[in-house]
Design a protein around this motif. Sequence first.
Motif, PDB file in Angstrom:
ATOM      1  N   GLU A  35       0.794  -1.243   0.148  1.00 51.26           N
ATOM      2  CA  GLU A  35       0.090  -0.016  -0.130  1.00 51.26           C
ATOM      3  C   GLU A  35       1.012   1.017   0.519  1.00 51.26           C
ATOM      4  O   GLU A  35       1.710   1.079   0.723  1.00 51.26           O
ATOM      5  N   ASN A  36       0.240   2.471  -0.875  1.00 48.67           N
ATOM      6  CA  ASN A  36       1.049   3.531  -0.805  1.00 48.67           C
ATOM      7  C   ASN A  36       0.069   4.630  -0.241  1.00 48.67           C
ATOM      8  O   ASN A  36      -0.500   5.337  -1.172  1.00 48.67           O
ATOM      9  N   PRO A  37       0.055   4.270   0.806  1.00 46.70           N
ATOM     10  CA  PRO A  37      -1.459   5.955   1.195  1.00 46.70           C
ATOM     11  C   PRO A  37      -0.774   7.367   1.097  1.00 46.70           C
ATOM     12  O   PRO A  37      -1.919   7.324   1.115  1.00 46.70           O
ATOM     13  N   GLY A  40      -2.952   6.779  -2.525  1.00 50.19           N
ATOM     14  CA  GLY A  40      -3.645   5.463  -2.954  1.00 50.19           C
ATOM     15  C   GLY A  40      -3.481   4.296  -3.613  1.00 50.19           C
ATOM     16  O   GLY A  40      -4.391   3.667  -3.721  1.00 50.19           O
ATOM     17  N   ASP A  41      -2.356   4.017  -3.705  1.00 50.87           N
ATOM     18  CA  ASP A  41      -1.916   2.835  -4.562  1.00 50.87           C
ATOM     19  C   ASP A  41      -2.014   1.090  -4.031  1.00 50.87           C
ATOM     20  O   ASP A  41      -1.467   1.201  -2.589  1.00 50.87           O
ATOM     21  N   GLN A  42      -2.467   0.399  -4.367  1.00 54.10           N
ATOM     22  CA  GLN A  42      -2.678  -1.204  -3.631  1.00 54.10           C
ATOM     23  C   GLN A  42      -1.872  -2.228  -5.098  1.00 54.10           C
ATOM     24  O   GLN A  42      -2.942  -1.278  -5.623  1.00 54.10           O
ATOM     25  N   ILE A  66       0.592   5.244 -12.749  1.00 53.76           N
ATOM     26  CA  ILE A  66       2.174   4.862 -12.456  1.00 53.76           C
ATOM     27  C   ILE A  66       2.391   3.626 -11.542  1.00 53.76           C
ATOM     28  O   ILE A  66       3.074   2.682 -11.785  1.00 53.76           O
ATOM     29  N   SER A  67       1.741   3.359 -10.776  1.00 47.57           N
ATOM     30  CA  SER A  67       2.029   2.364  -9.624  1.00 47.57           C
ATOM     31  C   SER A  67       1.538   0.982 -10.944  1.00 47.57           C
ATOM     32  O   SER A  67       2.078   0.065  -9.959  1.00 47.57           O
ATOM     33  N   GLN A  68      -0.076   1.700 -11.361  1.00 46.44           N
ATOM     34  CA  GLN A  68      -0.044   0.149 -12.340  1.00 46.44           C
ATOM     35  C   GLN A  68       0.723  -0.254 -13.387  1.00 46.44           C
ATOM     36  O   GLN A  68       1.037  -1.739 -13.768  1.00 46.44           O
ATOM     37  N   LEU A 122       7.649  12.315  -4.187  1.00 48.46           N
ATOM     38  CA  LEU A 122       6.512  11.698  -3.895  1.00 48.46           C
ATOM     39  C   LEU A 122       5.888  10.008  -5.297  1.00 48.46           C
ATOM     40  O   LEU A 122       5.788   9.347  -4.519  1.00 48.46           O
ATOM     41  N   ARG A 123       6.483  10.453  -6.228  1.00 40.69           N
ATOM     42  CA  ARG A 123       5.575   9.584  -7.178  1.00 40.69           C
ATOM     43  C   ARG A 123       6.905   8.187  -6.914  1.00 40.69           C
ATOM     44  O   ARG A 123       6.269   7.126  -7.615  1.00 40.69           O
ATOM     45  N   VAL A 124       7.786   8.513  -6.495  1.00 38.33           N
ATOM     46  CA  VAL A 124       8.953   7.010  -6.750  1.00 38.33           C
ATOM     47  C   VAL A 124       8.220   6.027  -5.659  1.00 38.33           C
ATOM     48  O   VAL A 124       8.666   5.106  -6.461  1.00 38.33           O
ATOM     49  N   LYS A 125       8.078   6.343  -4.702  1.00 42.22           N
ATOM     50  CA  LYS A 125       7.116   5.201  -3.835  1.00 42.22           C
ATOM     51  C   LYS A 125       6.158   4.736  -4.844  1.00 42.22           C
ATOM     52  O   LYS A 125       5.676   3.362  -4.733  1.00 42.22           O
ATOM     53  N   CYS A 126       5.318   5.219  -5.960  1.00 39.71           N
ATOM     54  CA  CYS A 126       4.002   5.149  -6.508  1.00 39.71           C
ATOM     55  C   CYS A 126       5.377   3.543  -7.544  1.00 39.71           C
ATOM     56  O   CYS A 126       4.779   2.009  -7.984  1.00 39.71           O
ATOM     57  N   ALA A 127       6.449   3.835  -8.250  1.00 39.12           N
ATOM     58  CA  ALA A 127       6.176   3.532  -9.092  1.00 39.12           C
ATOM     59  C   ALA A 127       7.010   2.135  -7.876  1.00 39.12           C
ATOM     60  O   ALA A 127       7.447   1.169  -8.890  1.00 39.12           O
TER      61      ALA A 127
HETATM   62 ZN    ZN Z   1       0.846   5.974  -6.998  1.00 37.99          ZN
END
Ligand code: ZN
Length: 141
Positions: A35-37, A40-42, A66-68, A122-127
């Motif tokens: 999870e990336n709170p 909101g990515d899961q 990015i996360s997906q 902040l988007r690095v966590k998404c990736a």
């Molecule tokens: Zn994200």
Amino acid sequence: MDDMEQLYQEIILDHYKHPRNKTALRAEEVQADEENPMCGDQIQLAIEVDDDVVQRIRFDGKGCAISQASASIMTEQLQGKSVAEAKALIEQFVAMMRGERGIEPGDNEEWLSLSGVRKFPLRVKCATLSWRGMQKVLADR
Ligand code: ZN
């Protein structure tokens, strides 16, 4: 936006809109639930390892493009790799996203497309979300 940035954005959108190896997973199949709170990515992962080779990775999840897209890219790039190769690729990818490793000759278009995210901490966590989940599952193998 220059031509390369546009190409990279298209690669990410393609993986987001047509994710590879994305499927609904039953609760008992899920080996990593990340999870990336902040965003909101899961991401949930189901991984099959046999003969020390990552035979199959399936994921499910929701969140930003990015996360997906990164999860979709991760499944394609690590399937068929030995556990040791997969671990090494994960380390390289995470290091690249964190700016600890530069772009290297031979880096594929998918990595280059995601590398643009480094400008947005902040988007690095998404990736890296799905890659870190994969890392945890492989850690005790
Ligand atoms: Zn994200």
